[in-house]
Each structure stands twice: as C-alpha cells, then as structure tokens.
Design an enzyme around this catalytic site. Structure first.
Site, short mmCIF file in Angstrom:
data_model
loop_
_atom_site.label_atom_id
_atom_site.label_comp_id
_atom_site.label_asym_id
_atom_site.label_seq_id
_atom_site.Cartn_x
_atom_site.Cartn_y
_atom_site.Cartn_z
N ALA A 1 -1.96 5.83 1.26
CA ALA A 1 -3.12 4.94 1.34
C ALA A 1 -3.23 4.34 2.73
O ALA A 1 -2.27 4.29 3.49
CB ALA A 1 -2.99 3.83 0.31
N ARG B 1 -4.43 4.36 -8.81
CA ARG B 1 -3.94 5.66 -9.32
C ARG B 1 -4.01 5.71 -10.84
O ARG B 1 -4.36 6.74 -11.43
CB ARG B 1 -2.50 5.88 -8.86
CG ARG B 1 -2.37 6.29 -7.40
CD ARG B 1 -0.92 6.50 -7.02
NE ARG B 1 -0.17 5.26 -6.95
CZ ARG B 1 1.08 5.08 -7.38
NH1 ARG B 1 1.71 6.09 -7.96
NH2 ARG B 1 1.68 3.94 -7.25
N LEU C 1 0.85 -1.18 0.00
CA LEU C 1 0.00 0.00 0.00
C LEU C 1 0.89 1.24 0.00
O LEU C 1 1.86 1.30 0.75
CB LEU C 1 -0.90 0.02 1.24
CG LEU C 1 -2.22 -0.75 1.20
CD1 LEU C 1 -2.89 -0.70 2.57
CD2 LEU C 1 -3.16 -0.22 0.13
N ASP C 2 0.56 2.23 -0.82
CA ASP C 2 1.31 3.48 -0.86
C ASP C 2 1.26 4.17 0.50
O ASP C 2 0.30 3.99 1.26
CB ASP C 2 0.73 4.42 -1.91
CG ASP C 2 0.88 3.89 -3.32
OD1 ASP C 2 1.81 3.10 -3.55
OD2 ASP C 2 0.06 4.27 -4.18
N PRO C 3 2.25 5.00 0.82
CA PRO C 3 2.24 5.72 2.10
C PRO C 3 0.98 6.53 2.34
O PRO C 3 0.49 6.61 3.46
CB PRO C 3 3.48 6.62 2.00
CG PRO C 3 4.41 5.86 1.11
CD PRO C 3 3.52 5.19 0.09
#
Length: 319
Positions: free
Chosen positions: A42, A184, A38-40
């Site tokens: 998110a 995204r 998971l992206d930071p």
C-alpha cells in the site's frame, strides 16, 4: 528535539516500521512513532508523530480515513491481496459472463456496495498485526496456522465505484471508513458476494482526518529538507489533528494545577477562540466533548475531560 506531526507519503515496498527507522536517522531522535499501519504494497498518507506528539498517537489512529483501492476479480489469496499465494480461482468463462454487460454489472456492484454502508462487523485477515495471545496473526499465518478471528465493528461512510476495467477484471473504488477497517477484507467479502472471489491489487490511503497526499512528503523530500537546513518546515503542530475539539487557555489561577496535572475548575480556564454561539453555549459544548485542549503561552500543554459528577476538569492526557 522536534515535537509535532509529519505527514509522510509511504511508497510501495516500505513497511511503516521502515519509515519510522529512516525518520529517526533524519530527525536525529528516537521518540518517533507512526499511526495506522499501511501494508508494504500500500501507499499514501502515513501520519508520523515526533517527540511529545507520540502521546497523541492513539487519538490520531482513531480518526477516519479515505482510500482508493483496486480489486482484481476471479482470485482469492491467503493474504487477500495479489502478493499472496492463490488459494482459489474462478472459472474464466464465469468471470467473462459476469462482466459481459458492463452496465448490468455496475448496477449489481452498486447494490452490493450498499450492503456494506454504515456499521457492520468484519472478520480481519490472517495476515494482519492483530495480536492473539501475545502473537501477531501474520506470525501464525507464516507458520501455516489459521486462527479463528472474531468479527470487529467497523463503519463505512462512503463506498463508490470509480472505474471498471473489464479486460483486466479490475474494479477501482473510493472508500471512507472508520479505524480498524481492513480494505483487503472488504474486497474479499465483496468478491464472495459476486461469487467469483476478489483480491486487492492496489491501495492508496489519500486522507487521514483532513490531511491528504498533497500535504505529505516522501522520505527523499524530508532528506532533502534536512540537507537544505529546512527540516523544521516539514513538522506540523501536534494539535493539527485535534482542531475539532474545543480549546481553552489557562488562567493564572490554574497554572500550578495544570503543571502538576491536577484537576481544574472553570474559573481556571478562559475562552481561547472566537465564539459565534455565545460563551454559555461554548461551555456546554466543552462539558460534552470527549476532551478539551488546554493551552499555556500559546503551547498545547494537556488534554482535559469534564467530570460531571465532580463538576471539574480532570486530566485526559498530559503533553
């Protein structure tokens, strides 16, 4: 050592690597790995494997996921989310006109959503962990280098509008998708279809193969459980995400073969669960399954796959 799965609610600002590092300290073991980065920016469900369960991580990564996401219309960034540098902006008047009639806009948006349903090919973002010639794409991006990315197969099972905030020019939607889907990139492509551009402003992963936010612990929860001497309660059995695959027990005749990772015959196995369609149908299902779970003394020991050519079961993964 703990062997099992922990569902973590990853909070904004943490990387998936940060979560693993903190859990190694809490659980006191090195053998820990996350599934599905998971992206930071998110948040939401991050499945973490402990001990022997790390051998199942690739299988868990392949599971379908559900997200709640918000896109901000009118801007494009180099990261495809609002944390990046703005690369283009839509004329405010054009954006205002697009959103002037909410009902008309929602109809248009739903038509666009329908284009992405089912199987398609998606170009991943430059700021991603995909490797090209041994180097992650985001490393090239940070160096100012743009790499041509090959489209990757994805599948969208559900794409549904949740809300529209015209004043903020933000759309919140729910999406259920296959592994490898970048939300995204989906937002970037929807923005292109709307001809105004769009970037992700919020992302919550709220389910991974039936495990939801309600089943998840924050890092602070896990730390508190450790202090209370109740850490084991945070760990789910490592087969919890494999319940859709057939399960069998090993017979006495197959114990040594199982322990050595050798092939097994049907006589070495016995039905483990209640069968509604009959035993014959069960074994037909087993033979056509991607793999089966093999237990000994109520403990998952291995995953086996049926070899039709040699009419036996061969090791898929030892645990």
């Amino acid at each position: 050592m703990f062997n099992g799965i922990v569902s973590i609610y990853k909070e904004q600002g943490f990387t998936s690597h940060d979560v693993v590092a903190k859990l190694r300290g809490i659980y006191g073991q090195k053998k820990i790995g996350h599934t599905g980065t998971l992206d930071p920016m998110a948040e939401g469900v991050l499945i973490v494997c402990l001990g022997q369960a790390t051998k199942l991580s690739n299988l868990i990564i392949s599971k379908d996921k559900r997200y709640i996401a918000t896109m901000r219309l009118g801007i494009n960034t180099d990261t495809d989310d609002i944390t990046g540098q703005v690369t283009s902006e839509c004329d405010p008047e054009t954006l205002k006109n697009l959103l002037a009639d909410e009902d008309s806009f929602k109809e248009k948006l739903c038509r666009i959503f329908s284009k992405y349903m089912g199987s398609s090919m998606q170009i991943p973002p430059m700021y991603s962990a995909i490797k090209v010639e041994g180097k992650k794409l985001y490393e090239y991006a940070r160096a100012g280098i743009t790499i041509e990315r090959k489209p990757r197969p994805i599948e969208i099972f559900k794409l549904e509008l949740r809300s529209l905030e015209s004043e903020k020019a933000e759309i919140t939607f729910e999406v259920e998708c296959s592994k490898g889907t970048y939300i995204r990139s989906l937002i970037r492509d929807i923005g292109e279809n709307l001809q105004v551009g769009a970037s992700m402003s919020m992302l919550v992963r709220d389910e991974v193969n039936g495990i939801t936010i309600k089943d998840s612990y924050r890092i602070s929860d896990i730390q508190r459980m450790k202090e209370d001497g109740n850490l084991a309660a945070s760990v789910m059995p490592m087969d919890v995400l494999l319940k859709n695959y057939p399960s069998v027990d090993i017979n006495d005749t197959g114990v040594k073969y199982l322990q050595n990772g050798n092939k097994l015959l049907q006589k070495d196995l016995k039905v483990r669960e209640i069968i509604s369609d009959g035993e014959e149908q069960f074994w037909e299902t087993v033979k056509n399954s991607d793999f089966i779970r093999v237990y000994m003394d109520d403990s998952l020991k291995a995953l086996y796959k049926y070899d039709k050519e040699n009419t036996c079961y061969k090791v898929f993964k030892m645990l």
